[in-house]
Design a protein around this motif. Structure first.
Motif, mmCIF file in Angstrom:
data_model
loop_
_atom_site.group_PDB
_atom_site.id
_atom_site.type_symbol
_atom_site.label_atom_id
_atom_site.label_comp_id
_atom_site.label_asym_id
_atom_site.label_seq_id
_atom_site.Cartn_x
_atom_site.Cartn_y
_atom_site.Cartn_z
ATOM 1 N N GLY A 273 0.773 -1.232 0.000
ATOM 2 C CA GLY A 273 0.000 0.000 0.000
ATOM 3 C C GLY A 273 0.801 1.276 0.000
ATOM 4 N N ALA A 274 2.115 1.203 -0.229
ATOM 5 C CA ALA A 274 2.960 2.399 -0.164
ATOM 6 C C ALA A 274 2.607 3.413 -1.237
ATOM 7 C CB ALA A 274 4.431 1.998 -0.289
ATOM 8 N N LYS A 275 2.185 2.941 -2.394
ATOM 9 C CA LYS A 275 1.880 3.857 -3.494
ATOM 10 C C LYS A 275 0.662 4.710 -3.178
ATOM 11 C CE LYS A 275 1.520 3.819 -8.552
ATOM 12 N NZ LYS A 275 1.471 2.944 -9.751
ATOM 13 N N THR A 276 -0.158 4.256 -2.250
ATOM 14 C CA THR A 276 -1.309 5.034 -1.790
ATOM 15 C C THR A 276 -0.973 5.804 -0.515
ATOM 16 O OG1 THR A 276 -2.791 3.368 -2.731
ATOM 17 C CG2 THR A 276 -3.743 4.897 -1.138
ATOM 18 N N ALA A 277 -0.332 5.133 0.429
ATOM 19 C CA ALA A 277 -0.101 5.736 1.744
ATOM 20 C C ALA A 277 0.846 6.932 1.698
ATOM 21 C CB ALA A 277 0.441 4.687 2.704
#
Length: 717
Positions: free
Chosen positions: A76-80
């Motif tokens: 989820g890093a690309k969102t977070a």
């Protein structure tokens, strides 16, 4: 734009994108490279002078583009990470478009390892968003002739309540671009966050479910050829000769050659063809004379014999002594997407498209191995089909780069077969724990030793500072190593993934020997630790474990799981805790074991203190997924060695957990906190397996000390 995700065309890199977007919209672009005393760097008014390595781009129509600097592999890093910027920038998430950042020193920490993407980027990304917001506020205040202190922001708008004036961010970018950078910025009070802590869908979700080409294995370049790379099956071996002339005559094969003598490259044979199928099919036709080297003498059976000789504790049994030997095996990473990378070498520049957790590591391998400068190795970061630490070592980057250099001017896409992925891994280390403890008449642990054995050079040691050693005066770890050549690396929650299972299982043994409730027994051990302030996070693996944070986590797990309820024979609850990547986790497992020995995990309940939760949806997913990953590995997985090579080749011999074995209910509960985020992708994995194993003991009276436990007889009567 509705939080769209964009992938830039191959011809337009991130630097070009930022220049073009600024030129096209006359927008404001804020970039930064943080040091100990650096303030936010801000561009001048002309678009050509805008800083090209920005996280933020705002156009006059109010569109906001944000860079996600770290690799996305499902965590989820690309969102977070863009959420952190958007929170401080104070823009509606629906107005944001996300771009995946390529390797660029200006983005700071781009290593997606050690559950560090969010903790490592939290402060600088907050500064980036707040700095841009400060410039927009200053632009509005100067335009209106009012003090900046009287202006506020909300949803991409600057407001001046006294005069009832508002200005959209897009209307302010031209003015903001002329202002000097702020010397300092004021961050939001975490108690006033609007976006962080909410549920936000992953920005790639729609493209994933519709099969869009996001992953490294999806990459296509004009005129591309396809490669496979064959290494010696025995670790440490290398090719002497092969039937290359015959292989070159096979359908679709364009070339075949031996690669050796390059720094960091495992020697092997490259086959280049007009399709992945033809490259892999030709690899099957290879007849190679291998120099297998000394590694051919290695085997799991021999490792176990050596471990027993090193670790066994001699002496006559003592009723007050509790002795137990625990073993966990090598594990492969088994990412769904096999290792792959695409490269083009042209005009002295190596351009790469890579599913990597550590793009700088891959760049470093290529620069050292091929003698190129870092400026001439461009790394485009693609989405990863799983990582778990495997895509941090990047040897596939050097393999394809060496092939591409030889095939100069032609894009080369290297793909490993599933069998190669299993046989050429950097494995989770195995380990043996030979515990010896003494519990006095009051149920207190007064002595504790661990003769810990592992294969030489493996990742995942023991320092003796781990919990519960740091809670027992005089406790010690006696480490030993077995000579070996099995390559090991970082496997989800390195070290803790195996050691926590052994330690927390043995602590449960001690609790039962002391005739105490396992939760109360653990709390008693925690009470013996030095106190740590509530605002600190401590260290890894139990060293510096903050009791003030762990106790509320235990209380939450006990409450949500209904710990301590009376259960019939064949049903049991198990408990375990861990402190990994600065996160405190407690897990309670509820299991049912039929008299015939069939295990079902009824429920897993996790309580977690991971500081500020950025995206509640992905936080829950990470905790739930890591627990299932942990119990699946403990239940079914092992990689064994015979004659210097791994015996398992594919998922028929290395069975990942399936839905029929998954827990019926998996819950994740979080302590509300305004502390900075801790790691989250890994911390819930270590305690899940011991919680299940301890629950099995509670249900059946049978203690599991060897992993995987799929072969254990759990029958009871």
């Amino acid at each position: 734009m509705s939080n769209a995700v964009e992938t830039l065309p191959p011809a337009l890199d991130r630097r070009s994108f930022l220049k073009v977007s600024a030129l096209a919209g006359g927008g404001l672009m804020v970039g930064l490279r943080w040091g100990a005393s650096e303030a936010l760097a801000q561009t001048a008014a002309p678009a050509t002078n805008f800083v090209p390595n920005a996280f933020i781009s705002i156009t006059p129509n109010g569109a906001v583009a944000l860079i996600a600097p770290n690799s996305e592999m499902g965590q989820g890093a690309k969102t977070a990470l863009p959420m952190i910027i958007a929170e401080e920038l104070d823009v509606p998430w629906s107005s944001v478009t996300i771009y995946q950042g390529d390797l660029n020193p200006a983005y700071g920490r781009q290593a997606a390892v050690g559950s560090g993407s969010t903790p490592g980027n939290y402060a600088p990304l907050r500064q980036a968003g707040a700095g841009a917001r400060a410039l927009l506020v200053a632009a509005a205040a100067q335009t209106w002739g009012v003090p900046e202190s009287e202006c506020t922001t909300a949803n991409g708008v600057v407001l001046h309540a006294a005069s009832n004036r508002t200005a959209k961010y897009g209307d302010l970018v031209a003015k903001a671009a002329t202002l000097p950078p702020p010397v300092s910025v004021t961050l939001k009070d975490p108690n006033n966050f609007k976006l962080l802590g909410t549920r936000v869908p992953g920005v790639d979700n729609s493209k994933i479910v519709t099969g869009q080409p996001l992953f490294g294995i999806d990459q296509k370049q004009p005129g591309m050829l396809y490669a496979n790379y064959v290494r010696c099956p025995v670790f440490g071996g290398k090719p002497v000769s092969a039937n290359l002339d015959e292989v070159k005559k096979l359908p679709g094969v364009r070339d075949a050659f031996i690669l050796d003598g390059l720094q960091g490259l495992t020697p092997g044979i490259a086959i280049v063809a007009d399709s992945t199928w033809n490259a892999m099919s030709a690899s099957d036709k290879l007849q190679v004379k291998w120099d297998e080297g000394a590694g051919v003498s290695q085997s799991s059976v021999d490792f176990a014999k050596q471990a027993e000789a090193l670790g066994n504790i001699p002496g006559a049994p003592d009723p007050k002594n509790i002795k137990a030997a625990y073993f966990y095996p090598f594990l492969a990473h088994a990412t769904l997407e096999p290792q792959n990378c695409t490269a083009l070498f042209k005009n002295g520049v190596m351009e790469m498209w890579c599913p990597t957790q550590m793009p700088a590591s891959g760049q470093g391998l290529v620069t050292r191995g091929l003698g190129l400068s870092a400026s001439n190795v461009i790394v485009h970061v693609t989405r990863c089909g799983g990582g778990f630490g495997r895509r941090g070592s990047n040897e596939f980057s050097l393999e394809v780069a060496a092939i591409a250099q030889k095939m100069e001017g032609t894009p080369i896409k290297l793909t490993w077969t599933r069998e190669q992925d299993m046989h050429q891994d950097n494995y989770r280390c195995n380990g043996w724990h030979y515990f010896n403890a003494t519990v006095d008449d009051a149920g207190k642990v007064v002595a504790l030793t661990d003769n810990f054995v592992k294969v030489q050079g493996q990742v995942g040691g023991m320092s003796g500072r781990e919990f519960p050693f740091n809670a027992v005066p005089g406790a010690r770890v006696n480490p030993s190593q077995i000579p070996g050549m099995i390559p090991t690396g970082y496997w989800r929650a390195p070290g803790d993934n195996g050691n926590c299972w052994a330690l927390q299982s043995f602590v449960d043994e001690l609790a039962h020997a002391a005739k105490q409730d396992p939760v109360e027994f653990q709390k008693g051990l925690l009470a013996a630790l030095p106190a740590t302030p509530a605002g600190t996070q401590g260290g890894r693996g139990g060293g510096g474990l903050p009791v003030s944070r762990m106790n509320p986590v235990i209380a939450l797990a006990v409450e949500k799981s209904g710990w301590g309820k009376k259960l019939p024979r064949g049903q049991g609850q198990g408990f375990a805790i861990s402190y990994t990547n600065n996160a405190c986790v407690a897990v309670v497992a509820d299991v049912t074991v039929t008299p015939s020995g069939k295990l079902h995990i009824d429920k897993l309940t996790a309580a977690v203190d991971a500081g500020t939760i950025v995206n509640l949806s992905s936080a829950e997913s990470q905790v739930q997924g890591s627990m299932i990953d942990g119990i699946g590995a403990a239940w079914f997985l092992k990689a064994t060695v015979d004659k210097g090579q791994i015996e398992q080749s594919n998922f028929d011999e290395y069975p990942l957990i399936r839905i029929n074995n998954a827990p019926t209910v998996v819950e994740a509960h979080f302590i509300k906190s305004i502390l900075p985020p801790t790691g989250l992708g890994e911390p819930a994995l270590p305690p899940a397996a011991p919680a299940v194993c301890n629950a099995i003991f509670a249900a059946t009276g049978k203690r599991i000390r060897t992993l995987p436990f799929s072969g254990e007889d759990l029958k009871w009567s």
